[in-house]
Design an enzyme around this catalytic site. Structure first.
Site, PDB file in Angstrom:
ATOM      1  CG  ASP A  32      -2.080   0.942   1.080  1.00  0.00           C
ATOM      2  OD1 ASP A  32      -3.227   0.465   0.957  1.00  0.00           O
ATOM      3  OD2 ASP A  32      -1.851   2.174   1.082  1.00  0.00           O
ATOM      4  CB  ILE A  33       0.819   4.260  -2.174  1.00  0.00           C
ATOM      5  CG1 ILE A  33       1.917   5.150  -2.718  1.00  0.00           C
ATOM      6  CG2 ILE A  33      -0.444   5.035  -1.895  1.00  0.00           C
ATOM      7  CD1 ILE A  33       1.640   5.687  -4.113  1.00  0.00           C
ATOM      8  CG  ASN A  89     -12.234  -0.706   3.874  1.00  0.00           C
ATOM      9  OD1 ASN A  89     -12.582  -1.127   4.971  1.00  0.00           O
ATOM     10  ND2 ASN A  89     -11.062  -0.121   3.676  1.00  0.00           N
ATOM     11  N   GLY A  95     -15.398   3.030   3.820  1.00  0.00           N
ATOM     12  CA  GLY A  95     -14.001   3.417   3.638  1.00  0.00           C
ATOM     13  C   GLY A  95     -13.391   3.002   2.317  1.00  0.00           C
ATOM     14  CD  GLN A  96     -14.750  -0.468  -2.665  1.00  0.00           C
ATOM     15  OE1 GLN A  96     -15.885  -0.766  -2.263  1.00  0.00           O
ATOM     16  NE2 GLN A  96     -14.196  -1.030  -3.732  1.00  0.00           N
ATOM     17  CB  SER A  97     -10.649   5.431  -1.326  1.00  0.00           C
ATOM     18  OG  SER A  97      -9.486   4.653  -1.163  1.00  0.00           O
ATOM     19  CG  HIS A 102      -8.555  -3.153  -2.563  1.00  0.00           C
ATOM     20  ND1 HIS A 102      -9.488  -2.401  -3.256  1.00  0.00           N
ATOM     21  CD2 HIS A 102      -8.310  -2.484  -1.419  1.00  0.00           C
ATOM     22  CE1 HIS A 102      -9.790  -1.330  -2.553  1.00  0.00           C
ATOM     23  NE2 HIS A 102      -9.102  -1.353  -1.430  1.00  0.00           N
ATOM     24  CG  HIS A 104      -6.945  -2.931   3.003  1.00  0.00           C
ATOM     25  ND1 HIS A 104      -6.201  -1.778   2.841  1.00  0.00           N
ATOM     26  CD2 HIS A 104      -8.145  -2.677   2.433  1.00  0.00           C
ATOM     27  CE1 HIS A 104      -6.924  -0.869   2.210  1.00  0.00           C
ATOM     28  NE2 HIS A 104      -8.116  -1.385   1.956  1.00  0.00           N
TER      29      HIS A 104
HETATM   30  P1  AMP Z   1      -9.712   1.354   0.127  1.00  0.00           P
HETATM   31  O1  AMP Z   1      -9.764   2.723   0.758  1.00  0.00           O
HETATM   32  O2  AMP Z   1     -10.158   0.228   0.987  1.00  0.00           O
HETATM   33  O3  AMP Z   1     -10.405   1.374  -1.223  1.00  0.00           O
HETATM   34  O4  AMP Z   1      -8.177   1.059  -0.136  1.00  0.00           O
HETATM   35  C1  AMP Z   1      -7.461   1.647  -1.188  1.00  0.00           C
HETATM   36  C2  AMP Z   1      -6.025   1.606  -0.791  1.00  0.00           C
HETATM   37  O5  AMP Z   1      -5.241   1.833  -1.950  1.00  0.00           O
HETATM   38  C3  AMP Z   1      -5.634   2.670   0.228  1.00  0.00           C
HETATM   39  O6  AMP Z   1      -5.121   2.045   1.406  1.00  0.00           O
HETATM   40  C4  AMP Z   1      -4.576   3.486  -0.502  1.00  0.00           C
HETATM   41  O7  AMP Z   1      -3.520   3.917   0.343  1.00  0.00           O
HETATM   42  C5  AMP Z   1      -4.093   2.511  -1.550  1.00  0.00           C
HETATM   43  N1  AMP Z   1      -3.510   3.105  -2.729  1.00  0.00           N
HETATM   44  C6  AMP Z   1      -3.960   4.192  -3.409  1.00  0.00           C
HETATM   45  N2  AMP Z   1      -3.172   4.436  -4.466  1.00  0.00           N
HETATM   46  C7  AMP Z   1      -2.211   3.472  -4.469  1.00  0.00           C
HETATM   47  C8  AMP Z   1      -1.094   3.181  -5.302  1.00  0.00           C
HETATM   48  N3  AMP Z   1      -0.807   3.925  -6.385  1.00  0.00           N
HETATM   49  N4  AMP Z   1      -0.302   2.121  -4.984  1.00  0.00           N
HETATM   50  C9  AMP Z   1      -0.582   1.367  -3.883  1.00  0.00           C
HETATM   51  N5  AMP Z   1      -1.632   1.579  -3.070  1.00  0.00           N
HETATM   52  C10 AMP Z   1      -2.426   2.625  -3.351  1.00  0.00           C
END
Ligand code: AMP
Ligand code: ZN
Length: 116
Positions: A32-33, A89, A95-97, A102, A104
Site C-alpha cells: 500500500d502506498i 472495505n 471506507g472504500q476509495s 482488494h 488489505h
Molecule cells: P480502500 O480505501 O479500501 O479502497 O483502499 C485503497 C487503498 O489503496 C488505500 O489504502 C490506498 O492507500 C491505496 N492506494 C492508493 N493508491 C495506491 C497506489 N498507487 N499504490 C498502492 N496503493 C495505493
C-alpha cells in the site's frame, strides 16, 4: 468506475508503477502506498470487480484464493505468530476509495477492536 479509469487495473497493466510482492495468474499483491501498519499490502484480483458486493457465485473460488494468498504473504513476511488483520472495505461509507475489489492485509503493530 470503468476498467479504463481504474487505478488498480492501470497498476496491474504496468501503466502505473506498483511495489509488487506476489503475482500469479489470478491476482497480484502490492504494498500500500500509504501504509497503516509496518506491513500493509493489498491483494488484488486481476479481473476488474468493483467491490465484494459485485462478486457472484462464479467468483467464490477467486475470493478464497485472495484470502489464502494474503495469509501466505503475511506468513512469508514473518507475521504469522503475532497475527495479522485482513480487511475488505465495501462501499464509500465503509471506507472504500478504490473501486476495484482488494483485500488489505495489515500486520506488525497492535490492532484495536472495533475498527474505526
Ligand atoms: P480502500 O480505501 O479500501 O479502497 O483502499 C485503497 C487503498 O489503496 C488505500 O489504502 C490506498 O492507500 C491505496 N492506494 C492508493 N493508491 C495506491 C497506489 N498507487 N499504490 C498502492 N496503493 C495505493
Ligand atoms: Zn480495475
Amino acid at each position: 468506475m470503468s476498467e479504463e479509469n481504474c487505478l488498480f487495473c492501470k497498476i496491474i497493466a504496468g501503466k502505473i508503477p506498483g511495489d509488487f510482492v506476489h503475482q500469479d495468474e489470478s491476482c497480484v499483491v502490492l504494498r500500500d502506498i500509504n501504509p497503516q501498519a509496518p506491513m500493509h499490502v493489498l491483494v488484488i484480483p486481476r479481473a476488474h470487480l468493483e467491490s465484494l458486493d459485485e462478486a457472484s457465485q462464479k467468483e467464490e473460488s477467486l475470493l478464497g484464493h485472495l484470502l489464502r494468498v494474503g495469509a501466505r504473504v503475511a506468513n512469508d513476511q514473518g507475521h504469522a505468530e503475532e497475527g495479522y488483520r485482513t480487511v475488505i472495505n465495501t462501499g464509500a461509507g465503509a471506507g472504500q476509495s478504490v473501486f476495484h475489489l482488494h483485500v488489505h492485509v495489515l500486520a506488525g503493530r497492535g490492532m484495536h477492536w472495533p475498527p474505526g
